[in-house]
Structure formats: C-alpha cells, structure tokens
Scaffold this motif. Structure first.
Motif, mmCIF file in Angstrom:
data_model
loop_
_atom_site.group_PDB
_atom_site.id
_atom_site.type_symbol
_atom_site.label_atom_id
_atom_site.label_comp_id
_atom_site.label_asym_id
_atom_site.label_seq_id
_atom_site.Cartn_x
_atom_site.Cartn_y
_atom_site.Cartn_z
ATOM 1 N N ASP A 200 -4.499 -34.348 -74.685
ATOM 2 C CA ASP A 200 -4.668 -34.495 -76.056
ATOM 3 C C ASP A 200 -6.112 -33.791 -76.450
ATOM 4 O O ASP A 200 -6.586 -34.092 -77.621
ATOM 5 C CB ASP A 200 -5.012 -36.073 -76.175
ATOM 6 N N GLY A 201 -6.322 -32.855 -76.054
ATOM 7 C CA GLY A 201 -7.676 -31.966 -76.430
ATOM 8 C C GLY A 201 -7.564 -31.331 -77.789
ATOM 9 O O GLY A 201 -6.573 -31.470 -78.221
ATOM 10 N N ALA A 202 -8.554 -30.687 -78.043
ATOM 11 C CA ALA A 202 -8.570 -30.134 -79.444
ATOM 12 C C ALA A 202 -7.747 -28.651 -79.157
ATOM 13 O O ALA A 202 -7.085 -28.449 -80.181
ATOM 14 C CB ALA A 202 -9.938 -29.662 -79.799
ATOM 15 N N TYR A 203 -7.730 -28.087 -78.168
ATOM 16 C CA TYR A 203 -6.942 -26.743 -78.015
ATOM 17 C C TYR A 203 -6.213 -27.022 -76.741
ATOM 18 O O TYR A 203 -6.482 -27.049 -75.820
ATOM 19 C CB TYR A 203 -8.070 -25.435 -77.975
ATOM 20 N N LEU A 204 -5.045 -26.930 -77.342
ATOM 21 C CA LEU A 204 -3.636 -26.961 -76.406
ATOM 22 C C LEU A 204 -3.046 -25.938 -75.938
ATOM 23 O O LEU A 204 -2.732 -25.195 -76.709
ATOM 24 C CB LEU A 204 -2.594 -28.031 -76.884
ATOM 25 N N ARG A 205 -3.062 -25.702 -74.666
ATOM 26 C CA ARG A 205 -2.436 -24.329 -74.160
ATOM 27 C C ARG A 205 -1.452 -24.563 -72.808
ATOM 28 O O ARG A 205 -1.762 -24.045 -71.719
ATOM 29 C CB ARG A 205 -3.358 -23.220 -73.738
ATOM 30 N N PRO A 206 -0.337 -25.543 -72.926
ATOM 31 C CA PRO A 206 0.372 -25.775 -72.035
ATOM 32 C C PRO A 206 1.120 -24.547 -71.213
ATOM 33 O O PRO A 206 1.224 -23.674 -71.832
ATOM 34 C CB PRO A 206 1.499 -26.407 -72.554
ATOM 35 N N PRO A 207 1.158 -24.872 -69.795
ATOM 36 C CA PRO A 207 1.679 -23.731 -68.919
ATOM 37 C C PRO A 207 2.996 -23.562 -68.925
ATOM 38 O O PRO A 207 3.657 -22.562 -68.194
ATOM 39 C CB PRO A 207 0.726 -23.795 -67.624
ATOM 40 N N THR A 208 3.902 -24.535 -69.204
ATOM 41 C CA THR A 208 5.441 -24.217 -69.267
ATOM 42 C C THR A 208 6.074 -24.925 -70.435
ATOM 43 O O THR A 208 5.328 -25.200 -71.454
ATOM 44 C CB THR A 208 5.839 -25.679 -67.993
ATOM 45 N N LEU A 209 7.213 -24.483 -70.600
ATOM 46 C CA LEU A 209 7.958 -24.677 -71.978
ATOM 47 C C LEU A 209 8.013 -26.103 -71.998
ATOM 48 O O LEU A 209 8.021 -26.746 -73.200
ATOM 49 C CB LEU A 209 9.369 -24.000 -71.758
ATOM 50 N N ALA A 243 -8.238 -29.313 -86.663
ATOM 51 C CA ALA A 243 -8.705 -30.068 -85.803
ATOM 52 C C ALA A 243 -8.057 -30.083 -84.596
ATOM 53 O O ALA A 243 -8.593 -30.449 -83.275
ATOM 54 C CB ALA A 243 -8.469 -31.498 -86.491
ATOM 55 N N GLN A 244 -7.114 -29.399 -84.340
ATOM 56 C CA GLN A 244 -6.437 -29.208 -83.165
ATOM 57 C C GLN A 244 -5.337 -28.081 -83.156
ATOM 58 O O GLN A 244 -4.866 -27.583 -84.382
ATOM 59 C CB GLN A 244 -5.343 -30.514 -82.911
ATOM 60 N N VAL A 245 -5.273 -27.353 -82.151
ATOM 61 C CA VAL A 245 -4.687 -26.093 -81.992
ATOM 62 C C VAL A 245 -3.610 -26.187 -80.890
ATOM 63 O O VAL A 245 -4.034 -26.433 -79.866
ATOM 64 C CB VAL A 245 -5.580 -24.943 -81.991
ATOM 65 N N LEU A 246 -2.489 -25.574 -81.336
ATOM 66 C CA LEU A 246 -1.204 -25.652 -80.165
ATOM 67 C C LEU A 246 -1.056 -24.286 -79.807
ATOM 68 O O LEU A 246 -0.316 -23.448 -80.739
ATOM 69 C CB LEU A 246 -0.187 -26.396 -80.428
ATOM 70 N N ASP A 247 -1.334 -23.620 -78.496
ATOM 71 C CA ASP A 247 -1.215 -22.352 -78.472
ATOM 72 C C ASP A 247 0.160 -22.030 -77.212
ATOM 73 O O ASP A 247 0.111 -22.803 -76.415
ATOM 74 C CB ASP A 247 -2.436 -21.491 -77.592
ATOM 75 N N VAL A 248 1.209 -21.335 -77.937
ATOM 76 C CA VAL A 248 2.236 -21.291 -77.108
ATOM 77 C C VAL A 248 2.405 -20.186 -76.014
ATOM 78 O O VAL A 248 3.341 -19.866 -75.337
ATOM 79 C CB VAL A 248 3.413 -20.905 -78.018
ATOM 80 N N THR A 249 1.143 -19.376 -76.008
ATOM 81 C CA THR A 249 0.925 -18.087 -75.117
ATOM 82 C C THR A 249 0.983 -18.469 -73.798
ATOM 83 O O THR A 249 1.167 -17.302 -72.822
ATOM 84 C CB THR A 249 -0.031 -17.234 -75.540
ATOM 85 N N ALA A 250 0.793 -19.568 -73.225
ATOM 86 C CA ALA A 250 0.689 -19.828 -71.779
ATOM 87 C C ALA A 250 1.895 -20.306 -71.016
ATOM 88 O O ALA A 250 2.089 -20.230 -69.846
ATOM 89 C CB ALA A 250 -0.403 -20.583 -71.503
ATOM 90 N N ALA A 268 8.834 -16.172 -77.181
ATOM 91 C CA ALA A 268 7.925 -16.225 -78.258
ATOM 92 C C ALA A 268 6.544 -15.912 -78.004
ATOM 93 O O ALA A 268 5.517 -15.500 -78.710
ATOM 94 C CB ALA A 268 8.028 -17.583 -78.676
ATOM 95 N N ALA A 269 6.261 -15.652 -76.653
ATOM 96 C CA ALA A 269 4.793 -15.433 -76.029
ATOM 97 C C ALA A 269 4.572 -14.061 -75.827
ATOM 98 O O ALA A 269 3.665 -13.490 -75.317
ATOM 99 C CB ALA A 269 4.488 -16.498 -74.951
ATOM 100 N N VAL A 270 5.867 -13.389 -75.848
ATOM 101 C CA VAL A 270 5.794 -11.746 -75.670
ATOM 102 C C VAL A 270 4.978 -10.924 -76.872
ATOM 103 O O VAL A 270 5.413 -11.169 -77.996
ATOM 104 C CB VAL A 270 7.061 -11.485 -75.593
ATOM 105 N N SER A 271 3.947 -10.169 -76.409
ATOM 106 C CA SER A 271 3.333 -9.499 -77.515
ATOM 107 C C SER A 271 3.921 -8.579 -78.343
ATOM 108 O O SER A 271 5.080 -8.248 -77.828
ATOM 109 C CB SER A 271 1.969 -8.871 -76.755
ATOM 110 N N LEU A 272 3.570 -8.298 -79.415
ATOM 111 C CA LEU A 272 4.420 -7.250 -80.257
ATOM 112 C C LEU A 272 4.553 -6.106 -79.513
ATOM 113 O O LEU A 272 5.599 -5.206 -79.425
ATOM 114 C CB LEU A 272 3.506 -7.122 -81.462
ATOM 115 N N HIS A 273 3.448 -5.446 -78.689
ATOM 116 C CA HIS A 273 3.465 -4.351 -77.947
ATOM 117 C C HIS A 273 4.484 -4.256 -76.897
ATOM 118 O O HIS A 273 5.213 -3.197 -76.780
ATOM 119 C CB HIS A 273 2.026 -4.002 -77.338
#
Length: 498
Positions: A200-209, A243-250, A268-273
């Motif tokens: 429940d942290g401020a910056y969430l970056r879960p490692p699995t789908l 207040a809270q961010v959910l990052d999909v890239t991990a 969805a986490a694949v870079s544009l490059h």
C-alpha cells in the motif's frame, strides 16, 4: 485540495555503491533527486518536457546476467522508477585522476561544445552509444544522427558533435573510466533481493502481472504510469501531484514481445524503442517512421502501451496500429472469482473522446496485438511535422492496402491530428473498397478523406492545411503504389545535393 504525498525510500546503484534516499515523494522526478538531493548539477534542466536532452542520463539494468544501457530524459522520469537500477550522470564518467571518458574527450577534440549547456546531455547520449556498441565501434554518421536526435544544440550546428560520435571509439579508455559490468550486474541483482516496498506504498511497482492487477483493483485511484513521458509533463508543466503511483513496467509478463502465427503481442511494459524494433522487423518500410517518433531517450523510456492508453489525438503510434488492424487486451483482477479477467477490442474502439476511453477503474491495458503482414500488402505511414526529427505531428496518416485483380480488396486507414481521438477513416475506406485502383478512384477518395474529418486549427497547423494535406497524402500513397519514389524528403540524400 492537493492530496497528501507519502514519501518512500529509493535505492539505486551509482559510483560503485548503493545510494539510498529516504522520504522521496512518489511524484518526485529523477532530475530533482539528482540536482537537489545529490547535488549532481552537471545534469541540466532545459525544457522540462523531454525535448531538449540537456537532462539526459544513462540507466543500466541487469537482464539475463548482462547489463542493458538506456539514455533517458531525467526531467520527466519519476525517481522511483529507477529503483534497483544503475544510474550514470556526466560526473560519473571521469576517472579518479581526472581523465576524461572517450565520449567526453571526443567532444573536446572535435570542438563539440560551445555555450556548454547542452553538452552534458550529449555526452551521456554518446556514453550510451559507446556502451551499446562495444566501445564506440562502427558508429557512422547516420547512426549518430538517429541516436542523438533527442539532444538539441543551439550553437554548434551538430557537425562536430557527429564527428565526436564517430571518433570516440578510436580514443583510449583511461583506467577507472570503464564499467565493470560483472560487478554492476551482481550489485543490481543484490538490490533486487531486498524487501519489496509495502503493498500500500506511495509508489507501487509490482513484479508480476497478477500482482499488478491486484494492486489496480485495490488502488483504482492511483495514477498509472509506464515510461512517464506524458505523466512527467503533467508534473513539470501542469504541476499535478499524485498521492499514489502504480508503475506497470516491472511486471515481467508485460516486458515481452511474443510472436504467434498470425500476430505479435506487445506487452504494455515494452519500450517504444523495442516495440518499434519488433514492428520494423515484420515490416521494414516502417524504419524511418519509427526513428521519427520523438528522440531516442523518449523512445527508451516511453512504452507503446502507455502511448496507446494515453490516447492523445496527435500520438503517432495509434494511426499506424489502426491501419495494421491492431487490437488491445484489457485486463483486471476479478475479486469474486479470484482470477484474472480480460476482454479484447479493436484499438479504434478504445477511445470515447479526447483522452478518454472505455477502460474501467480497475482495468489496465496489458497487450497490443498486431496482425502479421501478408505478402501482398502495401503499407505507408506519413508523419507531417515542422521538424523532421523529435517533433509532434500536425497530421499522421497510415494506409494499408491489398489488391486483387487491380481492385482494392482490403483497405484500412488510420489518422491522427484530425479529430479528438486517433481515428479510422471508415468513409474513405468504403469509397475505396472494391474499386479499381486507378487515378479516378484516388481523386474521388481524396475528396472523401478531406470531408470526413473536421480538424481544428492550433499552433501546429490550421484546419484547412490539415484537410488539404490529408488528400495530398492519399495521392502520394497512390503515386508510391505506382513505383514513384523520389517524392519525399526521406528519399533525398543531402550529400547528393551538395
């Protein structure tokens, strides 16, 4: 009322050791951390929107036991997104004895710096090139121009900077300037073994789908980010707070491009490059268009999934994907069934209005499915902008067609910059489908295409210009289908004109 911002600990690798910072807000940028917290003032703030490249730094990530390097814009990158990564700034390249790295020394030898404000950013892009080419080997003018397109200079005219890119590989690497990759990889793997941030942290970056979808279900109001290339602008230009961010890239499952018999699936986490590299490998004519999507630092950070989910009417990816017949897979965590649920829809059906879409509060865009090419397709995508490199389109038009017996058997047209959303030109498709592919058919379809949309006038182009250009691009598509090539700037060699 501004929401309360909860701080969180941030740890990354720099200068041979782990840097740990406490009380870093979820919406603090990497540039702010470097300049204000670590006093690394060599990294500059120019535009604050990822256009000029003065803030460029290089990130390192351990992937499969090897180090991957990416030059990115630190001004629009949220600081917590580099958790567990290695970070290099211009201060980190000099040896303990004060000897310059070849990327820096080449800029000196070639007189690549004048006022000097942009120089640190150029040096870091050069450093990224140096590492990714095994010591700057084999870099030619064309590669230098493509990979430095995200760095702007108002003084030198670029020629000496391109010279530096080509010459740095021939310069000696002083002791202490190189990267000990096994040591860095081991350090990053050790960082990855540390306890994960609270659920429940401020910056969430879960490692699995699954963990990502569960986090979305639990925190539907969290700001979703991928590469932050748009959300970063909301922070720097619109002064938004999150207040809270959910990052999909991990999420490991979403970091892949998967190939199937009839389509490819881009996570969805694949870079544009990387996403455009996959598209270009299937359809080589897309190479120039792919290189014109912003500069390399933006393509290294941003993701195709984020670009599509954001839904900007002037985003370049969507017209192309619409023309290719792409679909999107939306996923969520079904709390009743305790399982992942999903639905799939055509990309053009995702949008309901300006930057609005059909996604529910607990849904995430997880995959983009792109049909594989057929041998008979004729595909072109046109980007019209004021600058050739690193600019936003006034109009983007993508057309995919197949013919059967001289008649249009399939046709799909995607357009950007002409409506509140990226759109499919259905009326024009209907005017072409089944018709003989000749000049008369094209002339009639040009009128249909110009009348199909009512674009607005803005800083990039007038409405009348956009409508005129739409028809002209369809005529250009016709001429190219007849074998005419020398009708665009992409086919012009500046050396040949000299």
């Amino acid at each position: 009322m501004t929401p309360p911002i909860s701080p969180q600990t941030l740890t990354f690798w720099r200068r041979g050791h782990a840097v740990t910072l406490d009380n870093v807000p979820a919406d603090r940028t990497l540039l702010e951390v470097l300049r204000e917290d670590l006093h690394c003032t060599g990294t500059k703030e120019g535009c604050g929107e990822g256009d000029c490249g003065a803030c460029t730094v290089v990130l390192g990530e351990a992937v499969g036991g090897k180090l991957q390097y990416k030059a990115i814009n630190s001004c629009i990158r949220l600081a917590h997104s580099v958790q567990g990564l290695a970070v290099w700034t211009t201060e980190d390249l000099v040896s303990a004895k004060g000897e310059l790295h070849p990327a820096q020394e080449a800029m000196v030898h070639c007189h690549g710096s004048q006022c000097g404000f942009c120089t640190p950013g150029f040096v870091m892009s050069l450093f990224g090139m140096y590492q990714n080419t095994g010591g700057g080997q084999g870099i030619d003018r064309a590669q230098a121009q493509v990979e430095l397109s995200g760095n702007l200079c108002r003084c030198t005219g670029y020629r000496p900077i391109f010279d530096a890119a080509q010459q740095m590989g021939s310069l000696p690497l002083p002791a202490g300037c190189g990267v000990n990759e096994p040591v860095v990889v081991a350090a990053l793997e050790a960082l990855g073994e540390r306890p994960a941030p609270p659920a429940d942290g401020a910056y969430l970056r879960p490692p699995t789908l699954t963990a990502l979808l569960q986090a979305r279900a639990s925190h539907p109001k969290a700001q979703v980010v991928a590469g932050c290339t748009d959300v970063g602008l909301w922070v720097t230009k619109m002064h938004k707070r999150f207040a809270q961010v959910l990052d999909v890239t991990a999420a490991e499952e979403l970091r892949r491009v998967e190939t199937y018999p009839y389509h490819i699936a881009i996570g969805a986490a694949v870079s544009l490059h990387e996403a455009y590299a996959a598209l270009v490998s299937e359809r080589p004519p897309l190479k120039t268009f792919a290189q014109r999507f912003a500069g390399l630092p933006v393509r290294n950070s941003g993701t195709l999934g984020g670009n599509v989910a954001n839904g900007s009417p002037i985003g370049d990816s969507m017209p192309l994907l619409i023309a290719l017949g792409a679909s999107v897979v939306l996923m969520r965590w079904d709390k009743k069934r305790q399982a992942v649920a999903h639905r799939e829809l055509k990309l053009e059906d995702l949008y309901t209005g300006y930057r609005t879409n059909v996604m529910k509060a607990d849904e995430l865009l997880c995959w983009i499915k792109v049909p594989r090419p057929v041998d008979t397709e004729f595909l072109r995508v046109y980007k019209i902008s004021k600058r050739f490199d690193d600019d936003i389109s006034a109009v983007c038009l993508a057309i995919r067609m197949t013919l059967d017996g001289g008649r249009v058997s399939t046709i799909s047209i995607g357009a950007g910059g002409v409506a509140a959303t990226p759109v499919r030109a259905r009326q024009t498709e209907a005017a072409l489908l089944g018709q003989a592919w000749n000049a008369d058919t094209v002339m009639a379809a040009m009128a249909t295409l110009r009348a199909e949309f009512q674009p607005i006038s803005d800083m990039r182009a007038s409405a009348a210009y956009r409508q005129t250009v739409l028809g002209n691009l369809l005529q250009r598509f016709w001429l190219e289908s007849q074998g005419l090539q020398a009708i665009n700037l992409e086919s012009v060699s500046m050396e040949a004109l000299a």
